[in-house]
Write an enzyme that holds these catalytic residues in place. Sequence first.
Site, PDB file in Angstrom:
ATOM      1  N   ARG A 178       0.783  -1.206  -0.069  1.00  0.00           N
ATOM      2  CA  ARG A 178      -0.139  -0.026  -0.085  1.00  0.00           C
ATOM      3  C   ARG A 178       0.863   1.281   0.044  1.00  0.00           C
ATOM      4  O   ARG A 178       0.095   2.424  -0.486  1.00  0.00           O
ATOM      5  CB  ARG A 178      -0.861   0.193   1.155  1.00  0.00           C
ATOM      6  N   ARG A 182       9.432   5.899  -3.841  1.00  0.00           N
ATOM      7  CA  ARG A 182       9.641   6.770  -4.781  1.00  0.00           C
ATOM      8  C   ARG A 182      10.990   7.416  -4.993  1.00  0.00           C
ATOM      9  O   ARG A 182      11.612   7.784  -4.204  1.00  0.00           O
ATOM     10  CB  ARG A 182       8.572   7.949  -5.032  1.00  0.00           C
ATOM     11  N   ARG A 256      -7.676  -6.157  13.994  1.00  0.00           N
ATOM     12  CA  ARG A 256      -6.972  -5.228  14.925  1.00  0.00           C
ATOM     13  C   ARG A 256      -7.676  -3.907  14.923  1.00  0.00           C
ATOM     14  O   ARG A 256      -8.792  -3.677  14.277  1.00  0.00           O
ATOM     15  CB  ARG A 256      -5.480  -4.623  13.879  1.00  0.00           C
ATOM     16  N   ARG A 287       0.585   7.219  15.794  1.00  0.00           N
ATOM     17  CA  ARG A 287       0.301   8.534  15.109  1.00  0.00           C
ATOM     18  C   ARG A 287      -0.326   9.742  15.680  1.00  0.00           C
ATOM     19  O   ARG A 287      -1.256   8.930  16.791  1.00  0.00           O
ATOM     20  CB  ARG A 287      -0.012   8.328  13.590  1.00  0.00           C
ATOM     21  N   GLU A 310      -2.932   7.969  18.533  1.00  0.00           N
ATOM     22  CA  GLU A 310      -3.616   6.608  17.982  1.00  0.00           C
ATOM     23  C   GLU A 310      -2.762   5.492  18.492  1.00  0.00           C
ATOM     24  O   GLU A 310      -1.612   5.442  18.361  1.00  0.00           O
ATOM     25  CB  GLU A 310      -3.633   6.505  16.501  1.00  0.00           C
ATOM     26  N   TYR A 358      -9.264  -5.199   3.754  1.00  0.00           N
ATOM     27  CA  TYR A 358      -8.994  -3.876   3.736  1.00  0.00           C
ATOM     28  C   TYR A 358      -9.417  -3.131   2.753  1.00  0.00           C
ATOM     29  O   TYR A 358      -8.783  -3.079   1.650  1.00  0.00           O
ATOM     30  CB  TYR A 358      -7.445  -3.656   4.320  1.00  0.00           C
ATOM     31  N   ASP A 360     -10.354   0.859   1.228  1.00  0.00           N
ATOM     32  CA  ASP A 360     -10.380   2.209   1.239  1.00  0.00           C
ATOM     33  C   ASP A 360     -11.786   2.680   0.909  1.00  0.00           C
ATOM     34  O   ASP A 360     -12.841   1.747   0.240  1.00  0.00           O
ATOM     35  CB  ASP A 360      -9.640   2.804   0.458  1.00  0.00           C
TER      36      ASP A 360
HETATM   37  P1  FAD Z   1     -17.843   0.878   7.994  1.00  0.00           P
HETATM   38  O1  FAD Z   1     -17.930   2.145   7.917  1.00  0.00           O
HETATM   39  O2  FAD Z   1     -17.245   0.253   8.893  1.00  0.00           O
HETATM   40  O3  FAD Z   1     -19.532   0.672   8.378  1.00  0.00           O
HETATM   41  C1  FAD Z   1     -20.032  -0.610   8.789  1.00  0.00           C
HETATM   42  C2  FAD Z   1     -21.391  -0.113   9.895  1.00  0.00           C
HETATM   43  O4  FAD Z   1     -21.928  -1.199  10.151  1.00  0.00           O
HETATM   44  C3  FAD Z   1     -20.764   0.441  11.127  1.00  0.00           C
HETATM   45  O5  FAD Z   1     -21.375   1.736  11.304  1.00  0.00           O
HETATM   46  C4  FAD Z   1     -21.148  -0.602  12.239  1.00  0.00           C
HETATM   47  O6  FAD Z   1     -21.863   0.031  13.243  1.00  0.00           O
HETATM   48  C5  FAD Z   1     -22.398  -1.185  11.519  1.00  0.00           C
HETATM   49  N1  FAD Z   1     -22.900  -2.507  11.981  1.00  0.00           N
HETATM   50  C6  FAD Z   1     -21.779  -3.757  12.034  1.00  0.00           C
HETATM   51  N2  FAD Z   1     -22.765  -4.559  12.574  1.00  0.00           N
HETATM   52  C7  FAD Z   1     -23.740  -4.262  12.911  1.00  0.00           C
HETATM   53  C8  FAD Z   1     -24.879  -4.804  13.418  1.00  0.00           C
HETATM   54  N3  FAD Z   1     -25.013  -6.059  14.065  1.00  0.00           N
HETATM   55  N4  FAD Z   1     -25.951  -4.026  13.451  1.00  0.00           N
HETATM   56  C9  FAD Z   1     -26.042  -2.944  12.950  1.00  0.00           C
HETATM   57  N5  FAD Z   1     -25.101  -2.217  12.463  1.00  0.00           N
HETATM   58  C10 FAD Z   1     -24.015  -2.861  12.391  1.00  0.00           C
HETATM   59  N6  FAD Z   1     -10.254   4.895   3.745  1.00  0.00           N
HETATM   60  C11 FAD Z   1      -9.776   5.723   2.957  1.00  0.00           C
HETATM   61  O7  FAD Z   1     -10.181   5.850   1.664  1.00  0.00           O
HETATM   62  N7  FAD Z   1      -8.980   6.756   3.318  1.00  0.00           N
HETATM   63  C12 FAD Z   1      -8.422   7.049   4.549  1.00  0.00           C
HETATM   64  O8  FAD Z   1      -7.576   7.716   4.901  1.00  0.00           O
HETATM   65  C13 FAD Z   1      -9.006   6.021   5.678  1.00  0.00           C
HETATM   66  N8  FAD Z   1      -8.534   6.312   6.717  1.00  0.00           N
HETATM   67  C14 FAD Z   1      -8.738   5.039   7.714  1.00  0.00           C
HETATM   68  C15 FAD Z   1      -8.307   5.231   9.173  1.00  0.00           C
HETATM   69  C16 FAD Z   1      -8.882   4.276  10.087  1.00  0.00           C
HETATM   70  C17 FAD Z   1      -8.226   4.423  11.473  1.00  0.00           C
HETATM   71  C18 FAD Z   1      -9.750   3.360   9.467  1.00  0.00           C
HETATM   72  C19 FAD Z   1     -10.039   2.365  10.715  1.00  0.00           C
HETATM   73  C20 FAD Z   1      -9.932   3.316   8.302  1.00  0.00           C
HETATM   74  C21 FAD Z   1      -9.668   4.114   7.216  1.00  0.00           C
HETATM   75  N9  FAD Z   1     -10.173   4.128   6.066  1.00  0.00           N
HETATM   76  C22 FAD Z   1      -9.744   5.100   5.232  1.00  0.00           C
HETATM   77  C23 FAD Z   1     -11.236   2.950   5.553  1.00  0.00           C
HETATM   78  C24 FAD Z   1     -12.583   3.410   5.682  1.00  0.00           C
HETATM   79  O9  FAD Z   1     -12.978   3.596   6.906  1.00  0.00           O
HETATM   80  C25 FAD Z   1     -13.454   2.141   5.053  1.00  0.00           C
HETATM   81  O10 FAD Z   1     -13.027   2.104   3.688  1.00  0.00           O
HETATM   82  C26 FAD Z   1     -14.873   2.592   5.286  1.00  0.00           C
HETATM   83  O11 FAD Z   1     -15.292   2.883   6.785  1.00  0.00           O
HETATM   84  C27 FAD Z   1     -15.652   1.253   4.724  1.00  0.00           C
HETATM   85  O12 FAD Z   1     -16.802   1.540   4.826  1.00  0.00           O
HETATM   86  P2  FAD Z   1     -18.100   0.300   5.329  1.00  0.00           P
HETATM   87  O13 FAD Z   1     -19.365   0.588   4.901  1.00  0.00           O
HETATM   88  O14 FAD Z   1     -17.509  -0.954   4.552  1.00  0.00           O
HETATM   89  O15 FAD Z   1     -17.696   0.003   6.636  1.00  0.00           O
HETATM   90  N1  UDP Z   2       4.179   1.841   7.481  1.00  0.00           N
HETATM   91  C1  UDP Z   2       5.516   1.930   8.077  1.00  0.00           C
HETATM   92  N2  UDP Z   2       5.724   3.321   8.730  1.00  0.00           N
HETATM   93  C2  UDP Z   2       5.001   4.339   8.481  1.00  0.00           C
HETATM   94  C3  UDP Z   2       3.807   4.075   7.712  1.00  0.00           C
HETATM   95  C4  UDP Z   2       3.362   2.894   7.228  1.00  0.00           C
HETATM   96  O1  UDP Z   2       5.907   0.879   8.349  1.00  0.00           O
HETATM   97  O2  UDP Z   2       5.427   5.358   9.011  1.00  0.00           O
HETATM   98  C5  UDP Z   2       3.565   0.510   7.240  1.00  0.00           C
HETATM   99  C6  UDP Z   2       2.876  -0.212   8.048  1.00  0.00           C
HETATM  100  O3  UDP Z   2       3.223  -1.762   7.981  1.00  0.00           O
HETATM  101  C7  UDP Z   2       1.414  -0.042   7.737  1.00  0.00           C
HETATM  102  C8  UDP Z   2       1.813  -0.087   6.090  1.00  0.00           C
HETATM  103  O4  UDP Z   2       2.982   0.686   5.919  1.00  0.00           O
HETATM  104  O5  UDP Z   2       0.650  -0.905   7.995  1.00  0.00           O
HETATM  105  C9  UDP Z   2       0.519   0.669   5.358  1.00  0.00           C
HETATM  106  O6  UDP Z   2       0.467   1.913   5.632  1.00  0.00           O
HETATM  107  P1  UDP Z   2      -0.895   2.892   5.667  1.00  0.00           P
HETATM  108  O7  UDP Z   2      -0.678   4.190   5.919  1.00  0.00           O
HETATM  109  O8  UDP Z   2      -1.620   2.568   4.324  1.00  0.00           O
HETATM  110  O9  UDP Z   2      -1.519   2.158   6.896  1.00  0.00           O
HETATM  111  P2  UDP Z   2      -3.012   2.229   7.289  1.00  0.00           P
HETATM  112  O10 UDP Z   2      -3.733   3.431   6.472  1.00  0.00           O
HETATM  113  O11 UDP Z   2      -3.380   0.958   6.955  1.00  0.00           O
HETATM  114  O12 UDP Z   2      -3.139   2.472   8.706  1.00  0.00           O
END
Ligand code: FAD
Ligand code: UDP
Length: 393
Positions: A178, A182, A256, A287, A310, A358, A360
């Site tokens: 991911r 560069r 996780r 972070r 975090e 996973y 996005d």
């Molecule tokens: P979710 O958003 O998880 O929605 C699922 C929903 O189902 C939840 O609200 C949950 O409460 C509900 N649910 C589960 N079980 C039940 C149940 N039994 N009854 C009723 N409701 C229920 N993506 C990016 O593109 N860019 C980013 O920078 C980015 N950063 C992220 C950072 C973090 C820390 C995390 C955790 C994720 C990040 N993502 C990012 C990913 C992004 O959050 C997901 O792509 C997106 O939320 C997926 O949508 P979803 O609908 O699949 O799941």
């Molecule tokens: N990673 C790392 N150092 C950093 C940032 C990322 O080693 O400073 C590695 C780490 O293994 C991470 C992966 O690169 O799980 C993907 O990074 P990303 O930022 O996509 O993580 P996420 O958005 O999944 O938290």
Amino acid sequence: MQLGDFDVVVVGAGFFGATIAERVASQLGGKVCVLDRRPHIGGNAYSEVDPDSGIEVHRYGTHIFHTNSEAVWSYLHRFTEFTGYRHRVFTVAQGRLYSMPINLATISAAFGRVMTPQEAQAAIAKEADAHGATAAQNLEDKAIASVGRTLYDLLIRGYTRKQWQTEPRELSAEIIGRLPVRLTFDDRYFADRYEGMPADGYTAIFRRMLADPNIALHLGVDYFDVADQIRPDQLVVYTGPIDRFFRYRCGELGWRTVDFAREVHDVADFQGAAVINYADAEVPFTRVHEFRHLHPERDYSQPKTTIYREYSRFAGRDDEPYYPINTAADRAILHGYRSMMAKHPNLVFGGRLGSYKYLDMHQAIGAALKTFENEITAFLAERKMPAAAAMAG
Ligand code: FAD
Ligand code: UDP
């Protein structure tokens, strides 16, 4: 709430569920019930204004929208404008700051001298050859093959172990794939054609997506408390964890989770960037997020700022599952659940939790648009919904 009144019941108001609900309601005129056990819409993309600083924060961590998909980008433009925000990340390691993802500035800083692209490539290749792993099966081998031992030890090893609580040799090489490497000074975190922040926040997108009068929204409702109301001719789109759906019969999938410690500081700027990573194993957090930097165009003039530190750990059954760990054992368990899914023709599993992938945001939306076109329209056409029959041809 009478679930029997609806054509489709969507479990989860995140991007996958909201996209399905919006399409069924607006394109087919179907009646949709959206349930979420949380008290808010938006899933993990939920944003809200911090009452102490007035700054819009992302409750589940910084979310940056980026995509190469024309279809997803234009679909979302029905619900929001985007700013021109470009994400840049820095990593602190052993008291110094490095640009992330690894680029020529990072490599030059790590080796302590200015390097041309050729010199950087040669330095990395020498270390990768010394390590000797060519077929990169796991995260460690893949990382050393692409950035060499110096950068791996400095910026990746400690961070990855903290983030995954798993030895990098046990993790899939995909995870590090991911992060681009560069040999230029391009320091943008994402290289996608489209990137930006929703101009008035993520939650506003969901409010608009779910505003259709054919959609009934019920928050604070766990699907498993009402599942006995579902009839076999109703379609259920489930975006919660797959293993929970099947009562963990094939075992528990590894997830996780992350904990966020919120702090409000009486300064206009805490760290100078939206996200700073901490690579050293001794620093307990991975972070620090400072949300004001996601919207430089806004007038956040008050001298207050909200940050989240975090912390990463394994998820237990009662935690929010965020990242699928996806070891070989997990994949075997998933295989079992996939066979069980096939026996439920009125159920569609989707989203990050429902597919144990996973994803996005753009991938969750793109997958939902495809599921709508390929599976949901056909299901509703069979049940004689005229608009669905017309669309299914
Ligand atoms: P979710 O958003 O998880 O929605 C699922 C929903 O189902 C939840 O609200 C949950 O409460 C509900 N649910 C589960 N079980 C039940 C149940 N039994 N009854 C009723 N409701 C229920 N993506 C990016 O593109 N860019 C980013 O920078 C980015 N950063 C992220 C950072 C973090 C820390 C995390 C955790 C994720 C990040 N993502 C990012 C990913 C992004 O959050 C997901 O792509 C997106 O939320 C997926 O949508 P979803 O609908 O699949 O799941
Ligand atoms: N990673 C790392 N150092 C950093 C940032 C990322 O080693 O400073 C590695 C780490 O293994 C991470 C992966 O690169 O799980 C993907 O990074 P990303 O930022 O996509 O993580 P996420 O958005 O999944 O938290």
